[in-house]
Design a protein around this motif. Structure first.
Motif, PDB file in Angstrom:
ATOM      1  N   GLU A 135      66.530-117.552 -78.419  1.00  0.00           N
ATOM      2  CA  GLU A 135      65.941-118.351 -79.500  1.00  0.00           C
ATOM      3  C   GLU A 135      66.507-119.775 -79.560  1.00  0.00           C
ATOM      4  O   GLU A 135      66.131-120.568 -80.436  1.00  0.00           O
ATOM      5  N   PHE A 136      67.390-120.099 -78.622  1.00  0.00           N
ATOM      6  CA  PHE A 136      68.010-121.423 -78.564  1.00  0.00           C
ATOM      7  C   PHE A 136      67.033-122.375 -77.881  1.00  0.00           C
ATOM      8  O   PHE A 136      66.795-122.289 -76.672  1.00  0.00           O
ATOM      9  N   ASP A 137      66.440-123.317 -78.620  1.00  0.00           N
ATOM     10  CA  ASP A 137      65.370-124.163 -78.089  1.00  0.00           C
ATOM     11  C   ASP A 137      65.840-125.307 -77.176  1.00  0.00           C
ATOM     12  O   ASP A 137      65.115-125.724 -76.290  1.00  0.00           O
ATOM     13  N   TRP A 138      67.035-125.814 -77.376  1.00  0.00           N
ATOM     14  CA  TRP A 138      67.511-126.961 -76.589  1.00  0.00           C
ATOM     15  C   TRP A 138      67.464-126.752 -75.074  1.00  0.00           C
ATOM     16  O   TRP A 138      66.925-127.597 -74.352  1.00  0.00           O
ATOM     17  N   PRO A 139      68.056-125.667 -74.537  1.00  0.00           N
ATOM     18  CA  PRO A 139      68.085-125.538 -73.070  1.00  0.00           C
ATOM     19  C   PRO A 139      66.712-125.425 -72.428  1.00  0.00           C
ATOM     20  O   PRO A 139      66.542-125.805 -71.258  1.00  0.00           O
ATOM     21  N   TYR A 140      65.713-124.957 -73.170  1.00  0.00           N
ATOM     22  CA  TYR A 140      64.366-124.880 -72.606  1.00  0.00           C
ATOM     23  C   TYR A 140      63.847-126.270 -72.248  1.00  0.00           C
ATOM     24  O   TYR A 140      63.347-126.491 -71.133  1.00  0.00           O
ATOM     25  N   TYR A 141      63.942-127.209 -73.201  1.00  0.00           N
ATOM     26  CA  TYR A 141      63.398-128.539 -72.893  1.00  0.00           C
ATOM     27  C   TYR A 141      64.309-129.300 -71.933  1.00  0.00           C
ATOM     28  O   TYR A 141      63.847-130.182 -71.196  1.00  0.00           O
ATOM     29  N   LYS A 142      65.616-128.931 -71.897  1.00  0.00           N
ATOM     30  CA  LYS A 142      66.517-129.570 -70.929  1.00  0.00           C
ATOM     31  C   LYS A 142      66.145-129.154 -69.505  1.00  0.00           C
ATOM     32  O   LYS A 142      66.138-129.985 -68.585  1.00  0.00           O
ATOM     33  N   ILE A 143      65.820-127.871 -69.312  1.00  0.00           N
ATOM     34  CA  ILE A 143      65.352-127.416 -67.991  1.00  0.00           C
ATOM     35  C   ILE A 143      64.022-128.095 -67.661  1.00  0.00           C
ATOM     36  O   ILE A 143      63.793-128.527 -66.523  1.00  0.00           O
TER      37      ILE A 143
END
Length: 244
Positions: free
Chosen positions: A135-143
């Motif tokens: 549910e941690f959204d930050w790493p998704y957009y970082k990838i």
């Protein structure tokens, strides 16, 4: 005819009234001054907490950042910085409050690796962060950012950034990078002369840019990107109609 005693009593009463009025005025001024000092103090501390919240966000310290931003709102409810803190909390911080400390640490390591141009290492850390806290959204957009700007893999970029958006629709960075990914996809499709699909992605890009602009009105570069997408659509339509 008034006696001397009556005259003196009248003068005394007048003086008493004037003194009372003067005391009341002084009390009002004192209260206003104290209130002003109190309001100024609250405004100052709210500004301090807001600034600290931004700093902690930039360091990747999510819970510390949320704590400071909440204190900024509590210290001066309705104040300018309190409103900014509320907006920042909504658009810049992860939506979930159940992110593990390990996921946050892995995300920080990913950012450090990315800054050191260790792209594969960064990607791995971000993937591990997601595995730890989906549910941690930050790493998704970082990838997604890595796939878009470092690997030039637009489809995978869109896949990951869309997941960030799904988790947190108000996350400014997800909306912004998704708009950029859609715009780039539209450019590629235009080069391939797939005009209908190109227009579709350009329109999706504009919608995402407009959402991002509503979330962050001060970002002046968004307007330029929107105009670029609109120009592409007009050029494509013109060519498409001509080719028909």
């Amino acid at each position: 005819m008034k006696t001397n005693e009556q005259v003196l009593n009248k003068k005394f009463n007048n003086i008493t009234k004037k003194v009372f009025i003067a005391i009341a005025i002084c009390a009002i001024i004192l209260i206003a001054t104290i209130a002003g000092i109190f309001i100024s103090y609250n405004s100052f501390t709210s500004s301090y907490y807001y600034a600290e919240g931004v700093k902690e966000t930039q360091k990747g310290n999510i819970y510390e950042a949320k704590n400071y931003l909440n204190m900024a709102m509590e210290e001066d409810p309705g104040g300018f910085k309190a409103k900014k803190a509320k907006h920042y909390l909504k658009t810049r911080l992860p939506k979930s409050d159940d992110i593990s400390e390990q996921a946050i640490i892995l995300h920080k390591k990913g950012v450090e690796a990315w800054k050191a141009s260790k792209i594969e290492k960064a990607r791995q850390y971000f993937l591990e962060s997601i595995e730890e806290s989906p549910e941690f959204d930050w790493p998704y957009y970082k990838i997604g950012h890595i796939y878009l700007f470092d690997d030039n893999n637009i489809d995978l970029a869109i896949k990951y950034i869309e997941q960030a958006k799904q988790i947190n629709p108000d996350l400014y960075s997800a909306r912004l990078y998704l708009a950029k990914a859609y715009l780039e996809k539209g450019r590629v499709l235009k080069k391939e002369e797939k005009y209908k699909d190109a227009i579709k992605y350009m329109k999706k890009s504009i919608r995402e840019y407009e959402v991002a602009q509503n979330l962050e009105p001060e970002d002046k570069f968004i307007t330029q990107d929107i105009e670029e997408a609109k120009d592409y659509i007009n050029l494509i339509k013109k060519k498409f109609n001509t080719s028909k």
